[in-house]
Scaffold this motif. Structure first.
Motif, short mmCIF file in Angstrom:
data_model
loop_
_atom_site.label_atom_id
_atom_site.label_comp_id
_atom_site.label_asym_id
_atom_site.label_seq_id
_atom_site.Cartn_x
_atom_site.Cartn_y
_atom_site.Cartn_z
N PRO A 1 50.07 -90.09 56.62
CA PRO A 1 51.40 -90.09 57.48
C PRO A 1 52.49 -90.51 56.61
CG PRO A 1 49.77 -90.76 59.04
CD PRO A 1 48.97 -90.78 57.74
N ALA A 2 52.28 -91.64 56.25
CA ALA A 2 53.42 -92.49 55.48
C ALA A 2 53.81 -91.76 54.13
CB ALA A 2 53.16 -93.76 54.98
N VAL A 3 52.85 -90.92 53.48
CA VAL A 3 53.31 -90.06 52.34
C VAL A 3 54.27 -89.05 52.75
CG1 VAL A 3 52.46 -88.98 50.36
CG2 VAL A 3 51.33 -90.92 50.89
N ILE A 4 53.75 -88.22 53.96
CA ILE A 4 54.21 -87.19 54.46
C ILE A 4 55.79 -87.40 54.98
CG2 ILE A 4 54.21 -85.31 56.01
CD1 ILE A 4 52.10 -85.42 53.85
N ARG A 5 55.91 -88.71 55.55
CA ARG A 5 57.11 -89.07 55.95
C ARG A 5 58.14 -89.40 54.95
NH1 ARG A 5 54.07 -92.25 59.95
NH2 ARG A 5 54.25 -91.45 62.07
N ARG A 6 57.84 -89.99 53.84
CA ARG A 6 58.65 -89.99 52.67
C ARG A 6 58.93 -88.81 52.03
NH1 ARG A 6 54.91 -92.42 48.19
NH2 ARG A 6 54.57 -93.93 49.91
N ALA A 7 58.24 -87.80 51.86
CA ALA A 7 58.49 -86.61 51.65
C ALA A 7 59.70 -85.83 52.66
CB ALA A 7 57.52 -85.65 51.53
N VAL A 8 59.56 -86.14 53.96
CA VAL A 8 60.55 -85.62 54.74
C VAL A 8 61.90 -86.41 54.50
CG1 VAL A 8 61.26 -85.55 57.20
CG2 VAL A 8 58.99 -85.02 56.74
N GLU A 9 62.00 -87.53 54.10
CA GLU A 9 63.02 -88.42 54.04
C GLU A 9 63.56 -88.06 52.75
OE1 GLU A 9 61.60 -92.61 53.96
OE2 GLU A 9 61.45 -92.37 56.06
N LEU A 10 62.86 -87.86 51.66
CA LEU A 10 63.25 -87.22 50.39
C LEU A 10 64.10 -85.79 50.38
CD1 LEU A 10 63.17 -87.24 47.20
CD2 LEU A 10 61.41 -85.87 47.37
N LEU A 11 63.70 -85.01 51.28
CA LEU A 11 64.25 -83.71 51.50
C LEU A 11 65.26 -83.89 52.57
CD1 LEU A 11 61.18 -81.36 51.02
CD2 LEU A 11 62.88 -82.13 49.30
N CYS A 12 65.58 -84.67 53.25
CA CYS A 12 66.53 -84.85 54.21
C CYS A 12 66.38 -83.65 55.28
CB CYS A 12 67.96 -84.99 53.74
SG CYS A 12 68.26 -86.31 52.55
N LEU A 13 65.21 -83.57 55.73
CA LEU A 13 64.84 -82.38 56.82
C LEU A 13 64.57 -83.08 58.17
CD1 LEU A 13 62.23 -80.43 54.66
CD2 LEU A 13 64.52 -79.87 55.15
N PRO A 14 65.20 -82.49 59.32
CA PRO A 14 65.05 -82.66 60.70
C PRO A 14 63.51 -82.62 61.13
CG PRO A 14 66.05 -80.51 60.63
CD PRO A 14 65.69 -80.85 59.20
N LEU A 15 62.64 -83.32 60.57
CA LEU A 15 61.12 -83.13 61.01
C LEU A 15 60.70 -84.34 61.52
CD1 LEU A 15 59.91 -81.07 57.84
CD2 LEU A 15 60.39 -80.29 60.32
N GLU A 16 59.78 -84.25 62.39
CA GLU A 16 59.12 -85.60 62.95
C GLU A 16 57.78 -85.58 62.56
OE1 GLU A 16 58.10 -88.14 67.03
OE2 GLU A 16 59.44 -86.21 67.00
N VAL A 17 57.07 -86.42 61.84
CA VAL A 17 55.86 -86.56 61.60
C VAL A 17 54.98 -87.18 62.58
CG1 VAL A 17 54.21 -87.42 60.02
CG2 VAL A 17 56.19 -86.59 59.07
N VAL A 18 54.04 -86.62 63.29
CA VAL A 18 53.30 -87.12 64.35
C VAL A 18 51.66 -87.37 63.90
CG1 VAL A 18 54.93 -86.38 66.15
CG2 VAL A 18 53.13 -85.14 65.46
N GLU A 19 51.30 -88.46 64.20
CA GLU A 19 49.88 -88.71 63.72
C GLU A 19 48.95 -87.96 64.88
OE1 GLU A 19 46.91 -91.78 62.08
OE2 GLU A 19 49.00 -92.40 62.26
N ILE A 20 47.75 -87.28 64.57
CA ILE A 20 47.11 -86.67 65.47
C ILE A 20 45.63 -87.14 65.44
CG2 ILE A 20 48.43 -84.38 65.97
CD1 ILE A 20 46.47 -83.03 64.28
N GLU A 21 44.66 -87.13 66.56
CA GLU A 21 43.46 -87.43 66.03
C GLU A 21 42.21 -86.27 65.97
OE1 GLU A 21 42.38 -90.68 66.05
OE2 GLU A 21 44.72 -91.30 66.43
N SER A 22 42.55 -85.10 66.21
CA SER A 22 42.00 -83.88 66.04
C SER A 22 42.88 -82.67 65.78
CB SER A 22 41.10 -83.70 67.30
OG SER A 22 41.63 -83.21 68.46
N PRO A 23 42.04 -81.61 65.37
CA PRO A 23 42.80 -80.45 65.05
C PRO A 23 43.35 -79.78 66.44
CG PRO A 23 40.91 -80.41 63.67
CD PRO A 23 40.88 -81.61 64.51
N SER A 24 42.68 -80.03 67.48
CA SER A 24 42.99 -79.52 68.69
C SER A 24 44.34 -79.81 69.16
CB SER A 24 42.18 -79.64 69.81
OG SER A 24 42.10 -81.26 70.01
N GLU A 25 44.88 -81.01 68.60
CA GLU A 25 46.36 -81.44 68.94
C GLU A 25 47.30 -80.84 68.15
OE1 GLU A 25 46.27 -86.06 69.04
OE2 GLU A 25 44.12 -85.98 69.11
N ALA A 26 46.95 -80.11 67.14
CA ALA A 26 48.27 -79.53 66.41
C ALA A 26 48.76 -78.44 67.16
CB ALA A 26 47.48 -78.64 65.23
#
Length: 352
Positions: A42-67
């Motif tokens: 998740p930290a790597v994906i959050r870093r990419a979101v910050e780099l691109l300045c996008l209005p996205l929230e990275v949320v950690e999930i425990e299983s595919p069913s939560e997607a």
């Protein structure tokens, strides 16, 4: 009914993978075909979101069913260790190779267990993978081993557009893959060429069913894929003056594939064959070696090309480019191939 889950692996955190995933997230096409989520750190994906300045929230999930199919939320299923978050940009680092391996391993296991309908892979760096202790030539061979298959192939695919005039797009399947050019000759055989033609026929029939509306309009919905086979030597050997592989291996393979019911022609010189294929005369091409297929197809659509692994019991697609350290973590990564990879993964999953 919930849309099928599609797992997107992070790839090497040092390369463009995280950027391409995050940059593609706002495209509605990737949610039209399923519920994508990221497998990685998740930290790597959050870093990419910050780099691109996008209005996205990275949320950690425990299983595919939560997607959730949400254009503002990026679900991430954690894989591997926290070492992935420490990998510096644009560097060949064994921690990056291990992070890419961990994400792929988890995604593949979920696909084999039926928890996800398809996996899409961001690029890994082969040298970093080797440094991490995983001596595979790339994703294709690693996935084949994980899935326990021997009859497999890499396919590059371009969907229909103004450049690619075939109604179901154009595929290039490779007989040999990641090896030195001098090794190609000893790995070519009639059986291998026939096997790759059969894999091309199988996957293109699925893609033709997925584009049945366009295919019907073009009068090809009920036909088998038209497959052109590349020669190995210049001018298709020029009647044996430049080599005999065409008459000794490739033509007998074409005849054998025709006897098995495939719509196969060749061998043809690659320079003219690819022009004919672009114009819609063929649905798939069988290339003898890596660059013979890659260069031609990428010239026709570098940023739209999709890598598909054939012969697996799971659906796997990928971007058709590497980690691109010269562009990584600068906000310049192209996202079109990632969008197409997710779209094609969803299309193939629906046709299984």
């Amino acid at each position: 009914m919930l849309a099928p889950c599609i797992a997107i692996t992070m790839g090497d955190p040092s390369g463009v993978g995280p950027e391409t995933i995050v940059g593609a997230w706002s495209d509605p096409e990737i949610r039209r075909v399923g519920r994508p989520f990221v497998v990685g750190h998740p930290a790597v994906i959050r870093r990419a979101v910050e780099l691109l300045c996008l209005p996205l929230e990275v949320v950690e999930i425990e299983s595919p069913s939560e997607a959730a199919a949400n254009c503002r939320l990026v679900p991430v299923l954690r894989s591997g260790s926290d070492e992935a978050a420490l990998v510096p940009p644009c560097a060949i680092d064994p921690r990056g190779g291990q992070a890419a391996y961990d994400a792929l391993l988890l995604a593949a296991r979920m696909a084999l267990a039926g928890e996800v309908a398809a996996i899409v892979t961001a690029p890994l760096h082969k040298a970093a993978l080797w440094q991490a202790g995983h001596p595979y030539p790339g994703h294709t061979e690693l996935l084949a081993e994980l899935c326990g298959v021997r009859d497999f192939a890499m396919m590059l695919y371009l969907g229909h557009d103004a450049q690619i005039r075939g109604p179901s797009g154009l595929a290039v399947v490779h007989v040999t893959l990641h090896m030195a050019l001098r090794e190609v000759f000893e790995h070519l055989s009639i059986a291998e060429i026939v096997a790759k033609a059969q894999l091309a026929d199988r996957v293109m029939r699925r893609l033709m069913r997925g584009t049945v509306g366009e295919a019907a309009a073009a009068g090809t919905s009920n036909s088998r894929p038209r497959i052109g086979v590349c020669a190995l030597n210049p001018h298709a050997g020029e009647e044996g003056l430049f080599g005999d592989e065409e008459t000794r291996l490739i033509l007998p393979a074409v005849v054998q594939a025709q006897a098995a019911g495939l719509d196969v022609q060749g061998p043809f010189p690659t320079d003219t064959l690819m022009v004919r294929a672009r114009d819609g005369q063929f649905d798939a091409i069988v290339a003898m070696y890596h660059d013979q297929g890659h260069i031609a197809l990428k010239l026709l659509g570098m940023h739209r090309a999709v890598n598909v692994t054939l012969g697996l019991p799971i659906v796997r697609t990928s971007v058709a480019h590497g980690t691109a350290f010269d562009l990584a973590w600068q906000g310049r990564a192209e996202t079109s191939s990632m969008v197409e990879a997710v779209r094609v993964a969803g299309l193939l999953a629906q046709q299984r």
